[in-house]
Motif scaffolding. Sequence first.
Motif, short mmCIF file in Angstrom:
data_model
loop_
_atom_site.label_atom_id
_atom_site.label_comp_id
_atom_site.label_asym_id
_atom_site.label_seq_id
_atom_site.Cartn_x
_atom_site.Cartn_y
_atom_site.Cartn_z
N TYR A 266 0.81 -1.21 -0.06
CA TYR A 266 0.00 0.09 -0.12
C TYR A 266 0.98 1.19 0.26
CZ TYR A 266 1.05 0.33 5.02
OH TYR A 266 1.79 0.38 6.29
N LYS A 309 -17.00 0.70 -1.18
CA LYS A 309 -17.48 -0.80 -0.72
C LYS A 309 -18.65 -0.82 -1.55
CE LYS A 309 -17.75 -4.25 2.91
NZ LYS A 309 -17.58 -4.01 4.53
N GLU A 341 -12.80 -7.97 -0.16
CA GLU A 341 -12.02 -7.60 1.07
C GLU A 341 -10.72 -7.05 0.81
OE1 GLU A 341 -11.19 -9.50 5.68
OE2 GLU A 341 -12.28 -10.85 4.14
N ARG A 342 -9.87 -7.72 0.27
CA ARG A 342 -8.80 -7.32 -0.18
C ARG A 342 -8.64 -5.87 -0.77
NH1 ARG A 342 -3.56 -9.78 -1.13
NH2 ARG A 342 -4.38 -11.75 -1.04
N CYS A 344 -10.63 -3.32 -0.40
CA CYS A 344 -11.17 -2.67 0.99
C CYS A 344 -9.98 -2.42 1.98
CB CYS A 344 -12.56 -3.10 1.71
SG CYS A 344 -14.03 -2.94 0.46
N THR A 345 -9.28 -3.61 2.04
CA THR A 345 -8.03 -3.34 3.10
C THR A 345 -7.19 -2.34 2.55
OG1 THR A 345 -8.62 -5.44 3.98
CG2 THR A 345 -6.21 -4.74 4.28
N GLU A 348 -8.07 1.11 2.87
CA GLU A 348 -8.13 1.59 4.25
C GLU A 348 -6.64 1.86 4.68
OE1 GLU A 348 -9.46 0.08 8.67
OE2 GLU A 348 -9.78 -1.59 6.68
N LYS A 349 -5.65 0.94 4.26
CA LYS A 349 -4.16 1.02 4.49
C LYS A 349 -3.59 2.25 3.69
CE LYS A 349 -3.14 -3.29 6.10
NZ LYS A 349 -2.35 -4.57 6.07
#
Length: 362
Positions: A266, A309, A341-342, A344-345, A348-349
Amino acid sequence: MSTSQLPLIAIYIHPNDFRELRRDIWNDEPVPATLTFHNKRFHIDISYRGSHIRKFKKKSYFISFYKPYFFHGAHELHLNAEYKDPSLMRNKLSLDFFTDLGVLSPSSQHVLLSMNGKHEGIYLQLESVDEFFLKKRNLPSGPIFYAIDDDANFSLIGSFDQKPKTVLDAGYERKLGTKEDHRYLEEFIYKLNTTTRHEYESVMSQILDVNKYLRWLAGVVCTQNFDGFVHNYALYRNPDSGLFEIIPWDFDATWGRDINGKEMHYDYVRIEGFNTLSARLLDIDRFRNMYYHIMKQTLDHPFTVEFMKPKIEKLYAQLRPNVFHDPYIKDRIEQFDKEPERICTFIEKRNAYLKRNLSSLL
């Protein structure tokens, strides 16, 4: 949920022409074919598209229509296999994200493709950046240049040999306009490199839509398209304003994955991005301040899990029933299921990383 939710494009190529198409994947010469969509038949030309993606077993295609000449207001379209993106959605998510940022961006939608009766699976249908792209957006017809290789690096030095360029429009291919229009591109490349810092704000404001460029830069930085700084874009010169605008293209290596579909950390791309033009613009206080506010707004709203999302989940729901029937990726269903999910993670990061670095722009 039925598989019929995605529209079907059925293409038929005469076996002789199909053999000719497959004989050399690097040949750009199209072959004739017919395309059927919602029971309407079109005569088309079809060829392979892309560079390294031609080697993949699931091919991508470039189509132009000649009878009738238009397909939903377009004369050309691209069918992208998105083969290295296990989510199949990164390109579309990116291009829609640029639209949300106020950047000119091609529209796209997922479709199913059949070729001579064989089901080829899920494709991303992409709008071509041409005169009809401009017409749809009520923009005046002006020159469009595609950045076709890394020499389109906004520099006077070539990417490949690290030597001074012998022509200033190296790395570009004219899609629309006349030979004379190349002088605008050459002047742009020359001035962005040679104008003094003292005059930079004034000179660049007369040849580039700086605000839109910085919005594009924020989009490339957030989605982390490493190639996007020197490649994967088009330049359009609006004849009314005399300003160049930048248009993103081929953004599948994003949202935490690279061009090979491998995980990209990220924090791989810094907040200022790369390339000569970005560096020189961000060296000017007013432009740097403009970029700071654009990036802050982007991190507060569109580049958030909360905003992205629902879009990710909607695409996932549309695509999933069709993954089972895609002969090239049906064995990757477990990986496909993990991708929302990957992504979205990653958002976020990446968002947190960029927020930590926002102060460096002040």
